[in-house]
Design an enzyme around this catalytic site. Structure first.
Site, PDB file in Angstrom:
ATOM      1  N   ILE A 218       0.837  -1.201   0.000  1.00  0.00           N
ATOM      2  CA  ILE A 218       0.000   0.000   0.000  1.00  0.00           C
ATOM      3  C   ILE A 218       0.875   1.256   0.000  1.00  0.00           C
ATOM      4  O   ILE A 218       0.567   2.242  -0.678  1.00  0.00           O
ATOM      5  CB  ILE A 218      -0.948  -0.026   1.223  1.00  0.00           C
ATOM      6  N   ASP A 260      14.552   3.245  10.093  1.00  0.00           N
ATOM      7  CA  ASP A 260      13.641   2.463  10.937  1.00  0.00           C
ATOM      8  C   ASP A 260      12.880   3.476  11.791  1.00  0.00           C
ATOM      9  O   ASP A 260      13.484   4.149  12.634  1.00  0.00           O
ATOM     10  CB  ASP A 260      14.451   1.491  11.807  1.00  0.00           C
ATOM     11  N   LYS A 294      -1.057 -13.461  17.202  1.00  0.00           N
ATOM     12  CA  LYS A 294      -1.154 -14.572  18.166  1.00  0.00           C
ATOM     13  C   LYS A 294      -2.425 -14.358  18.966  1.00  0.00           C
ATOM     14  O   LYS A 294      -2.780 -13.194  19.233  1.00  0.00           O
ATOM     15  CB  LYS A 294       0.022 -14.551  19.177  1.00  0.00           C
ATOM     16  N   ASN A 298      -1.709 -16.601  24.005  1.00  0.00           N
ATOM     17  CA  ASN A 298      -0.347 -16.998  23.620  1.00  0.00           C
ATOM     18  C   ASN A 298       0.550 -15.789  23.344  1.00  0.00           C
ATOM     19  O   ASN A 298       1.670 -15.942  22.868  1.00  0.00           O
ATOM     20  CB  ASN A 298      -0.389 -17.878  22.365  1.00  0.00           C
ATOM     21  N   TYR A 353      -2.377  -5.810  17.238  1.00  0.00           N
ATOM     22  CA  TYR A 353      -2.559  -5.018  16.007  1.00  0.00           C
ATOM     23  C   TYR A 353      -3.818  -4.149  16.113  1.00  0.00           C
ATOM     24  O   TYR A 353      -3.798  -2.948  15.826  1.00  0.00           O
ATOM     25  CB  TYR A 353      -2.673  -5.985  14.824  1.00  0.00           C
TER      26      TYR A 353
HETATM   27  N1  LIG Z   1      -3.063  -5.119   3.355  1.00  0.00           N
HETATM   28  C1  LIG Z   1      -4.216  -4.944   3.987  1.00  0.00           C
HETATM   29  O1  LIG Z   1      -5.226  -5.598   3.666  1.00  0.00           O
HETATM   30  C2  LIG Z   1      -4.328  -3.900   5.086  1.00  0.00           C
HETATM   31  C3  LIG Z   1      -5.548  -3.753   5.728  1.00  0.00           C
HETATM   32  C4  LIG Z   1      -5.681  -2.803   6.728  1.00  0.00           C
HETATM   33  C5  LIG Z   1      -4.602  -2.002   7.070  1.00  0.00           C
HETATM   34  N2  LIG Z   1      -3.403  -2.166   6.443  1.00  0.00           N
HETATM   35  C6  LIG Z   1      -2.300  -1.273   6.857  1.00  0.00           C
HETATM   36  O2  LIG Z   1      -1.768  -0.650   5.703  1.00  0.00           O
HETATM   37  C7  LIG Z   1      -0.381  -0.373   5.905  1.00  0.00           C
HETATM   38  C8  LIG Z   1       0.433  -0.980   4.772  1.00  0.00           C
HETATM   39  O3  LIG Z   1       0.142  -2.367   4.701  1.00  0.00           O
HETATM   40  P1  LIG Z   1       0.746  -3.345   3.580  1.00  0.00           P
HETATM   41  O4  LIG Z   1      -0.227  -4.451   3.423  1.00  0.00           O
HETATM   42  O5  LIG Z   1       1.164  -2.562   2.410  1.00  0.00           O
HETATM   43  O6  LIG Z   1       2.014  -3.922   4.395  1.00  0.00           O
HETATM   44  P2  LIG Z   1       3.454  -4.411   3.865  1.00  0.00           P
HETATM   45  O7  LIG Z   1       3.966  -5.319   4.929  1.00  0.00           O
HETATM   46  O8  LIG Z   1       3.384  -4.924   2.468  1.00  0.00           O
HETATM   47  O9  LIG Z   1       4.313  -3.055   3.851  1.00  0.00           O
HETATM   48  C9  LIG Z   1       4.652  -2.374   5.036  1.00  0.00           C
HETATM   49  C10 LIG Z   1       5.929  -1.614   4.798  1.00  0.00           C
HETATM   50  O10 LIG Z   1       6.276  -0.975   6.050  1.00  0.00           O
HETATM   51  C11 LIG Z   1       7.668  -1.133   6.232  1.00  0.00           C
HETATM   52  N3  LIG Z   1       8.027  -1.038   7.658  1.00  0.00           N
HETATM   53  C12 LIG Z   1       7.749  -1.962   8.624  1.00  0.00           C
HETATM   54  N4  LIG Z   1       8.331  -1.574   9.777  1.00  0.00           N
HETATM   55  C13 LIG Z   1       8.991  -0.412   9.538  1.00  0.00           C
HETATM   56  C14 LIG Z   1       9.790   0.448  10.324  1.00  0.00           C
HETATM   57  N5  LIG Z   1      10.033   0.173  11.629  1.00  0.00           N
HETATM   58  N6  LIG Z   1      10.310   1.547   9.767  1.00  0.00           N
HETATM   59  C15 LIG Z   1      10.086   1.832   8.448  1.00  0.00           C
HETATM   60  N7  LIG Z   1       9.335   1.058   7.650  1.00  0.00           N
HETATM   61  C16 LIG Z   1       8.792  -0.068   8.181  1.00  0.00           C
HETATM   62  C17 LIG Z   1       7.971  -2.509   5.677  1.00  0.00           C
HETATM   63  O11 LIG Z   1       9.369  -2.680   5.400  1.00  0.00           O
HETATM   64  C18 LIG Z   1       7.097  -2.531   4.434  1.00  0.00           C
HETATM   65  O12 LIG Z   1       7.773  -2.035   3.298  1.00  0.00           O
HETATM   66  C19 LIG Z   1      -0.032  -0.947   7.271  1.00  0.00           C
HETATM   67  O13 LIG Z   1      -0.116   0.071   8.240  1.00  0.00           O
HETATM   68  C20 LIG Z   1      -1.128  -1.971   7.497  1.00  0.00           C
HETATM   69  O14 LIG Z   1      -1.327  -2.220   8.852  1.00  0.00           O
HETATM   70  C21 LIG Z   1      -3.231  -3.105   5.462  1.00  0.00           C
END
Ligand SMILES: NC(=O)c1ccc[n+]([C@@H]2O[C@H](COP(=O)([O-])OP(=O)(O)OC[C@H]3O[C@@H](n4cnc5c(N)ncnc54)[C@H](O)[C@@H]3O)[C@@H](O)[C@H]2O)c1
Length: 447
Positions: A218, A260, A294, A298, A353
């Site tokens: 996203i 990070d 989890k 757990n 989460y």
């Molecule tokens: N995919 C879904 O269906 C969905 C649904 C609801 C909410 N979301 C939210 O949308 C957002 C993006 O989700 P996604 O599915 O693209 O996830 P993804 O895991 O594909 O991408 C997340 C990105 O965040 C980066 N990241 C993680 N920890 C980090 C840190 N400490 N510092 C810098 N970057 C960091 C990762 O390296 C990754 O590139 C997230 O906040 C997720 O919770 C996703």
């Protein structure tokens, strides 16, 4: 990533088969393309007696080149949109005018059409009967959204007296293909200084946007859409995702910033970069997020802390640091925080989460007044089931059920979340503050 079932349901033989079996028939949604018309057919605009916003709506449609037909027109052409100015209702009896207008109009709505109702806030009604009638419109709109098919959506805008200038930007969003996967939502507007003119194709021209977690999924879609809309994107992700991050910024001509976001000096490093290299920032999208699922029984401290640190604490710390750093957050700044449907509905195995994502909503609401004082806004988007590499790896049954239990009968795409965020970043969205906009196709979870 294609939706095999949607493609089958829209094929010749498949469409007959799913009809006979009474199975869901997800439509191919109308999505935004630069230069595309606002709507694919004419619009009708109704009122319930009062008509505080009627003229604004007519002018907006005319400016966008959308033909406006009288509500009673019967030339058979499918409508692109049905708009109802329901401001001014005084009691339940006035709602019959809404039904009388909507019933024939919605019958004529075309594929990916839009129903948009504008109403006064129930909270400042003059009597319980008036509050009841205003609130009733919410039930009406959410139910219309559940009844519509063929990719059509219904949403409600709440417009307090004095917030009229805030109306055009959000109305354009809800009519356009940018809102393809936003359905059954209620968005409340506020009074704000809204710029009179906006370049609709490049509304973010000259702006600097930070997107965290931009290397993939996203976040990468958000970076692409903000860039398409004219922003210079500073794309942030962890050093381990450096190659993917470089690919995204090479594609869009942005800047990669490996960081990070949970590091103790993260905010200061990013702010120093923005101050020295970009002279400040206009748009901040807190997208980076992780899951460590989890069941609570757990759950261990490491999983709990990791999720809280990335999903919530880093958003709080970076936002506070930006507010404290003089001259970095530019006038009219926009902060958009990515929450989740899990933060609204809860989810089995996701106590950490869901808590973090609900926390994001609390944060946004609490900060909104302070942002308004600076002429800025802070909002959240809450994605539902979004088709990403992560969801593609789910077991078949879980994925199919998860993606179909919404009014549009399909999962959303990363670009749908990105379009909503890009809209909230636009100058003409100045009157949207402290809101949580779900991008979930009106998911049946946590409605
Ligand atoms: N995919 C879904 O269906 C969905 C649904 C609801 C909410 N979301 C939210 O949308 C957002 C993006 O989700 P996604 O599915 O693209 O996830 P993804 O895991 O594909 O991408 C997340 C990105 O965040 C980066 N990241 C993680 N920890 C980090 C840190 N400490 N510092 C810098 N970057 C960091 C990762 O390296 C990754 O590139 C997230 O906040 C997720 O919770 C996703």
């Amino acid at each position: 990533m294609s939706d095999w079932y949607r493609d089958l349901a829209n094929s010749g033989v498949g469409s007959t088969l799913v009809k006979q079996l009474g199975l869901p028939r997800p439509a191919v949604l109308r999505r935004y393309e630069p230069g595309a018309p606002l709507l694919t057919g004419p619009a009708v605009v109704g009122t319930t007696g009062g008509s505080r916003l009627h003229e604004i709506l007519i002018r907006l449609l005319e400016d966008a080149g959308v033909p406006v037909q009288p509500p009673a027109a019967t030339d058979g052409e499918r409508l692109g949109a049905v708009l109802l100015d329901a401001t001014g209702v005084t009691g339940p009896a006035d709602l019959s005018a809404a039904q009388e207008f909507l019933t024939p109009a919605v019958r004529r709505l075309g594929p990916s059409g839009r129903v948009l109702v504008l109403a006064d806030p129930p909270s400042d009604a003059g009597s319980p009967a008036q509050a009841a009638a205003r609130q009733a419109l919410e039930g009406l709109v959410r139910s219309i959204a559940k009844e519509l098919r063929n990719g059509a959506t219904a949403n409600l805008l709440v417009v307090p007296a004095g917030a009229e200038a805030s109306v055009p930007g959000p109305v354009r969003f809800f009519l356009s293909g940018r809102s393809a996967y936003v359905d059954g939502q209620v968005v409340a507007l506020t009074t704000a200084d809204v710029p009179a003119d906006e370049d609709e194709e490049r509304p973010l021209a000259g702006r600097v946007a930070v997107v965290t977690g931009a290397a993939r999924g996203i976040g990468a879609a958000i970076a692409r859409v903000l860039s398409r809309d004219g922003a210079h994107v500073v794309a942030v992700d962890v050093p381990a995702a450096g190659d993917e991050l470089a690919e995204v910024v090479n594609e869009i001509g942005g800047t990669a910033f490996q960081l990070d976001i949970t590091a103790p000096d993260a905010a200061q490093r990013l702010i120093a970069h923005l101050r020295e290299r970009r002279g400040g920032v206009d748009v901040v999208v807190h997208n980076a997020g992780i899951t460590r699922d989890k069941l609570l029984v757990n759950m261990d401290a490491a999983r709990w802390h990791a999720v809280m640190a990335v999903n919530l604490q880093a958003q709080l710390d970076l936002t506070q640091a930006l507010l404290d750093a003089e001259g970095v957050l530019r006038p009219g700044a926009r902060v958009v925080c990515v929450s989740s449907q899990s933060g609204i509905a809860g989810n089995r195995g996701q106590t950490n989460y869901a808590a973090s994502k609900a926390g994001v909503i609390g944060m946004v609401r609490a900060w909104a007044p302070a942002f308004a004082e600076r002429g800025a806004t802070i909002n959240a988007v809450a994605p539902g089931f979004i088709v990403t590499e992560m969801t593609a790896r789910m077991p078949f049954g879980t994925r199919e059920i998860g993606s179909r239990i919404n009014s549009l009968q399909q999962g959303g795409l990363p670009v749908d979340v990105a379009e909503t965020i890009a809209w909230l970043a636009q100058p003409s969205a100045a009157g949207v503050n402290g809101q949580v906009v779900r991008v979930c196709g009106q998911s049946f979870l946590g409605a």
